[in-house]
Structures are given as structure tokens and as C-alpha cells.
Write an enzyme that holds these catalytic residues in place. Structure first.
Site, mmCIF file in Angstrom:
data_model
loop_
_atom_site.group_PDB
_atom_site.id
_atom_site.type_symbol
_atom_site.label_atom_id
_atom_site.label_comp_id
_atom_site.label_asym_id
_atom_site.label_seq_id
_atom_site.Cartn_x
_atom_site.Cartn_y
_atom_site.Cartn_z
ATOM 1 N N VAL A 123 0.826 -1.201 0.000
ATOM 2 C CA VAL A 123 0.000 0.000 0.000
ATOM 3 C C VAL A 123 0.862 1.254 0.000
ATOM 4 O O VAL A 123 1.987 1.259 0.508
ATOM 5 C CB VAL A 123 -0.963 0.074 1.217
ATOM 6 N N CYS A 124 0.297 2.309 -0.588
ATOM 7 C CA CYS A 124 0.820 3.664 -0.422
ATOM 8 C C CYS A 124 -0.408 4.538 -0.179
ATOM 9 O O CYS A 124 -1.384 4.065 0.397
ATOM 10 C CB CYS A 124 1.653 4.098 -1.632
ATOM 11 N N ARG A 125 -0.405 5.779 -0.608
ATOM 12 C CA ARG A 125 -1.565 6.634 -0.363
ATOM 13 C C ARG A 125 -2.732 6.242 -1.271
ATOM 14 O O ARG A 125 -3.843 6.039 -0.802
ATOM 15 C CB ARG A 125 -1.191 8.101 -0.560
ATOM 16 N N MET B 14 -4.072 3.440 0.994
ATOM 17 C CA MET B 14 -4.577 3.705 2.341
ATOM 18 C C MET B 14 -5.842 4.553 2.321
ATOM 19 O O MET B 14 -6.630 4.501 3.260
ATOM 20 C CB MET B 14 -3.492 4.353 3.207
#
Length: 110
Positions: free
Chosen positions: A61-63, A89
Site C-alpha cells: 500500500v501507499c496513499r 490507504m
């Protein structure tokens, strides 16, 4: 491997005991992250990849999904089994998945 062939998984399909790798920067991580996630900022992944389990599926995951797609591509090319969590996220928070923050503040996606 092209960007189109990066495996993607819906946030609701990440198992509760799954290995979540968060590749966001330190300030983003501190604001809110999945409990038990492994935090390695994307820029440090080449030097810290050995910390990522090779014997289990890894959910990255990232943003919103761009940096994590890069990480998934690199990990899979190097022999890991990794999938990009669709929506990152932001989707995790919108889905009501558990989040924690550093310092005890209300967790949020920065």
C-alpha cells in the site's frame, strides 16, 4: 513486467493476518497505518527488501496506489509474490479497515 500486469487486490480482500507492506514516507505512516504493517518507504526498498517475507503473499500500500505499484513490480521481478492494494490507504480508510497512528492521535491518511 509492465505496469498493466501488476497484480491488484481489493482492500476488502486483504486477509486480517496478511503481510501488509506500506511504502509511504515517514510522515504519512505516522499519521495512520494498518496495524502490524511493515513500513519501508519506497526509496529505501532496494536496501531493505530482505525485511520483506518471501514465503508469503505481500500486500503493498501507499496513499492511492502509484508508489505501491512500483514496489509490487520490483518485488515480483525479484522473486516475491506481491499485489498492489487498489486505492491504497485512502481505500483502506474508506473501507473502515483498522488503522493506528504513531503518538496516539486519531489515525488518518495524510
Amino acid at each position: 513486467m509492465s505496469a498493466e500486469s501488476v497484480p491488484v487486490i481489493a482492500v476488502g480482500s486483504v486477509p486480517p493476518d496478511g503481510v501488509v507492506l506500506d511504502v509511504r514516507e515517514d510522515d504519512e505512516w505516522a499519521a495512520g497505518h494498518a496495524p502490524g504493517a511493515l513500513h519501508i518507504p519506497l526509496g529505501r526498498l532496494p536496501e531493505r527488501a530482505a525485511e520483506v517475507p518471501r514465503d508469503r503473499q505481500v500486500y503493498v500500500v501507499c496513499r492511492v496506489g502509484g508508489r505501491s505499484a512500483q514496489a509490487v513490480q520490483a518485488l515480483n521481478e525479484a522473486g516475491w509474490q506481491a499485489a498492489n492494494v487498489a486505492g491504497g490507504m485512502q481505500a483502506w480508510a474508506l473501507a473502515g479497515r483498522e488503522m493506528v497512528s504513531d503518538g496516539g492521535d486519531e489515525p488518518h491518511v495524510a
